[in-house]
Each structure stands twice: as C-alpha cells, then as structure tokens.
Design an enzyme around this catalytic site. Structure first.
Site, PDB file in Angstrom:
ATOM      1  N   ASP A  13       6.294 -20.064   6.256  1.00  0.00           N
ATOM      2  CA  ASP A  13       6.578 -19.965   7.690  1.00  0.00           C
ATOM      3  C   ASP A  13       7.210 -18.611   8.032  1.00  0.00           C
ATOM      4  O   ASP A  13       8.172 -18.526   8.787  1.00  0.00           O
ATOM      5  CB  ASP A  13       7.478 -21.114   8.149  1.00  0.00           C
ATOM      6  CG  ASP A  13       8.807 -21.171   7.407  1.00  0.00           C
ATOM      7  OD1 ASP A  13       8.951 -20.455   6.388  1.00  0.00           O
ATOM      8  OD2 ASP A  13       9.703 -21.925   7.837  1.00  0.00           O
ATOM      9  N   HIS A  62      -0.197   8.528  -4.969  1.00  0.00           N
ATOM     10  CA  HIS A  62       0.634   7.771  -4.038  1.00  0.00           C
ATOM     11  C   HIS A  62       1.945   8.470  -3.706  1.00  0.00           C
ATOM     12  O   HIS A  62       2.502   8.276  -2.623  1.00  0.00           O
ATOM     13  CB  HIS A  62       0.911   6.388  -4.634  1.00  0.00           C
ATOM     14  CG  HIS A  62       1.578   5.444  -3.705  1.00  0.00           C
ATOM     15  ND1 HIS A  62       0.933   4.852  -2.642  1.00  0.00           N
ATOM     16  CD2 HIS A  62       2.856   4.974  -3.654  1.00  0.00           C
ATOM     17  CE1 HIS A  62       1.752   4.059  -1.995  1.00  0.00           C
ATOM     18  NE2 HIS A  62       2.935   4.118  -2.583  1.00  0.00           N
ATOM     19  N   SER A  80       4.671   4.881   1.867  1.00  0.00           N
ATOM     20  CA  SER A  80       4.352   3.645   1.158  1.00  0.00           C
ATOM     21  C   SER A  80       4.839   2.431   1.967  1.00  0.00           C
ATOM     22  O   SER A  80       4.398   2.228   3.093  1.00  0.00           O
ATOM     23  CB  SER A  80       4.960   3.687  -0.245  1.00  0.00           C
ATOM     24  OG  SER A  80       4.536   2.605  -1.024  1.00  0.00           O
TER      25      SER A  80
END
Length: 416
Positions: free
Chosen positions: A344, A396, A141
């Site tokens: 940023d 998953h 994951s």
C-alpha cells in the site's frame, strides 16, 4: 546556521526541523541538513539543489568545492547539497539508531517516511526557508528518481532539472526493471572478462567458498553467493578496473591447505559490508513501490532465477539472505521482510503531470547503464519532452568520473 570560508568558497550550513509525517504533525520533527556553497560573486545566482544517488547516501563531502562537477556548477549556481532524510546529518538511520524502536513493524512504518515524496517535501521546505524562486535540481541516479517525483508533485518549485543516469522506468513493473538490469549486468561482466582474464579465478574462489569455511574480519563466514555480489562496481568507471586488483592473488597455502589470504578477505569485507549504509539495503527495492498494489516481494531474488545460468557476478541487487549474513543487516531482517511485503505504498510519480512538460529537463542517459535501464530512461525522456544526451562515453558514475564534463554538457544542452 553556520557560515565559514573554505578554498575561496563561502559555505553555509543549514539545519531545519521538518515534520516526520506531514499528514500527522503530532509525530514531531526530524533534523534535515543541507550545505550551501557560494563562489565569490555568486550570491545572486540561482540555486542548484543536488540530490544524491542511493538510496541511503548523504550528499558529497568534497575537500575542495572548486573541483569536479561541483566546481563546474559554482560557475553558474549557488549549490545546495541536501543530505536526504535518513543520511549524513539529516537524522541518520542505521542499525544503532533504528534500535530505538521496539518492533520491526514500528521500524518499517517509520521508514515509509524516508522515500522520495518526503525528500521532495523537505526540499520545498528548504526553498521556502531560503526565500528562493523556483530553483534548479540536479539528480544523480536515485536522485534522478527523486527529481522525477519533484516534477510529479511540486513542479512549481522547479525552474529546470538536470538528471544523470537517473530517469526511472515510470509505469514499468519492477520485475521487468530487474530483468533489464540483469541482462546489462551480464553484458558488463562479459566486457570485464574480455579485458581481464579473471573468469577462472572467480570460479576458483566461488568453488573454494562452497567447500571451505572462510571468515571475514567482521566474524561472519563468507558465502559463495555473497562473494558474487562484488559485481556491483562493474557498473561504474571508478570501480570497474579496481575489481581486477581486488581479486588478484587471493590464495595462500597454510600447512598444505589452500586458504584465502587475510588481505584478500579484508578487501572483500570492506566491499561487501553494509555497515556504512544499511539504509541502502533496507530501502533499495522500496524506491520502486509506486502506489497501492505494488509489493516489491524481493523482486531481485525472484528474477535472478531466470538468469541463474548466465550470471557470474551480480550488480545493484539486494537479496533477503544478505540480512542473514551481513552483521550490519541481521538485526534489520524482520524490518526488511515487512517492507518487502508492503503493498500500500504512496504514489511516487504522476504520469499526467510529467507529460505536461512544463519544466525544462535535460538528461544524460548512459547507453550501457548497468543500474538504470536505458530503454526505460529514453521512454520517460520522451514523455517529459526532455533534451537527452545519449552516450556510451561514461558509465553510471559519469557525473563524478568526468570531472565536470557531464554537467557542463547538460548545462550547454539546456541553453540551446
């Protein structure tokens, strides 16, 4: 370093003092921990470094290392279970430890040094300390996201990479990623409701919470919107069926008034609280901040509006209001807002480096993955030149749920 034996396996515990900020050494160091597992006769085997899912979760603490995927790995590797910085025994970050900072701005800036780029640098420092040749990495994951960062910026440290449910949508907008995960959450919820007749019960509970005050054992009122976040478990095999039993028999009648029972509220509270891993809530959207100009801006909340009429339950999505309702997150609300507005970020991936394909990559991609969009995973696999096992046999959490079968399949595939 501590060394001992457990279940016939040699365990070596390592803690290194590593720079918080590698661009500014004056800021000091943090402890980073890893647990090494060596099967008898395995001292000469190559290392396999495990990068856990999350973000914000430590490496597994497994009672018997001979079981499951770790047991399978020990047949071919020395296994290094790295507690990613901020988790486990690697300078753990939570409401208490983050209270050492005076302002939200200080906390937010500190957390910028706990992303995949720093985790990869820690791994390389461990490789140097252990005197290892290029080693193998297994990323589950979010650990697969970290492995992709590793392939981008430190490929010379890698002999091979295995990824399970963790090929990120490199170059994709966060909004599109969340659109894909919401569509898959809706599909997975539909599958659940075809198996279990819980649709009306879920809506009964939701309507009740809109009009009644029900309080969790931790003291806060349970809201309808927070109740609907119970859908996260639908993306795994281990929690899919458990949701049905969590929901069963939620109501009691007290003096003629319908109420939610204390056992039900206790079970729900245990599922919804981020007390054990607030770093997940704080950092979840930051893992998509790939370079300047990519403020995440509460993408899950924004995109949810596009699916409001279809969503019964939500999945791996974090919302700003959770920092108003969860006692473990309330002190971190201002920090979360700063992180959501930050635009940023340092880059996490280098597409040109990834396209070189110098390191063998083998990946399990789950066809019905609720958390990592399948179509984007396959696109990255193509860029990497990876060998892919595309399957709907597992969800998953296939690495853990399969008892070692998923890892065995990838090791075999890599050798073909």
């Amino acid at each position: 370093m501590t060394r001992y034996r457990a279940h016939g396996v040699t365990v070596v515990e390592h803690t290194l003092e590593l720079p918080l900020d590698r661009a500014q050494a004056r800021r000091g160091t943090i402890p980073v921990f890893a647990r090494e597992l060596i099967a008898d006769g395995g001292e000469g085997r190559p290392y396999l470094v495990y990068l856990q899912g999350g973000p914000g979760s430590p490496s597994p603490r497994q009672g018997n290392p001979n079981d499951g995927w770790i047991g399978r790995a020990l047949k071919d590797f020395r296994v290094l279970l790295l507690d990613q910085r901020g988790t486990g025994r690697s300078n753990p970050l939570d409401q208490l430890t983050l209270s050492a900072f005076d302002t939200d701005a200080q906390r937010a800036e500190y957390l910028t040094h706990f992303r995949a780029d720093s985790i990869v640098a820690d791994a390389e420092d461990f490789r140097a300390e252990l005197g290892s040749a290029p080693w193998y990495v297994l990323g589950q994951s979010y650990g697969g996201f970290c492995a992709t960062t590793y392939l981008s910026f430190a490929p010379d440290g890698l002999a091979g990479v295995y990824i399970t449910g963790g090929l990120p949508g490199v170059g994709r907008s966060l909004d599109d990623v969340y659109r894909a995960t919401y569509r898959q959450t809706i599909a997975r919820t539909r599958t659940y409701l075809e198996r279990y007749p819980d649709a009306e019960l879920i809506e009964q509970i939701a309507r009740h919470l809109e009009g009644a005050e029900e309080f969790l054992p931790t003291g806060e009122r349970l809201s309808e919107r927070r109740f609907r976040t119970l859908g996260m478990g639908l993306g795994t095999q281990t929690a899919f069926d458990a949701l049905h039993f969590l929901l069963e028999d939620p109501f009691v009648t007290v003096r003629g008034t319908r109420r939610l029972s204390m056992p039900f509220l206790t079970r729900v509270g245990d599922q919804l609280s981020f007390a054990a891993r607030p770093l997940y809530a704080l950092m979840h959207e930051t893992i998509y901040g790939d370079g300047p100009g990519t403020a995440t801006a509460w993408a899950a909340a924004r995109i949810r509006e596009e699916f409001a009429d279809e969503l019964v339950l939500t999945g791996e999505h974090i919302y700003p209001w959770q920092f108003e309702e969860d006692p473990a997150l309330i002190p971190l609300q201002g920090t979360a807002e700063i992180l959501a507005a930050k635009d940023d970020w340092s880059p996490l991936y280098d597409e040109a480096a990834l396209a070189k394909g110098d390191v063998p990559v083998t990946a399990a991609v789950y066809a019905e993955d609720m958390f990592v969009p399948t179509e984007y995973s396959l696109a990255l696999a193509d860029l990497l030149g990876a060998r892919v096992w595309l399957t709907n046999e597992y969800q998953h959490d296939g690495l853990r749920a399969s008892g070692g079968k998923v890892l065995d399949r990838l090791i075999s595939l890599a050798r073909q």
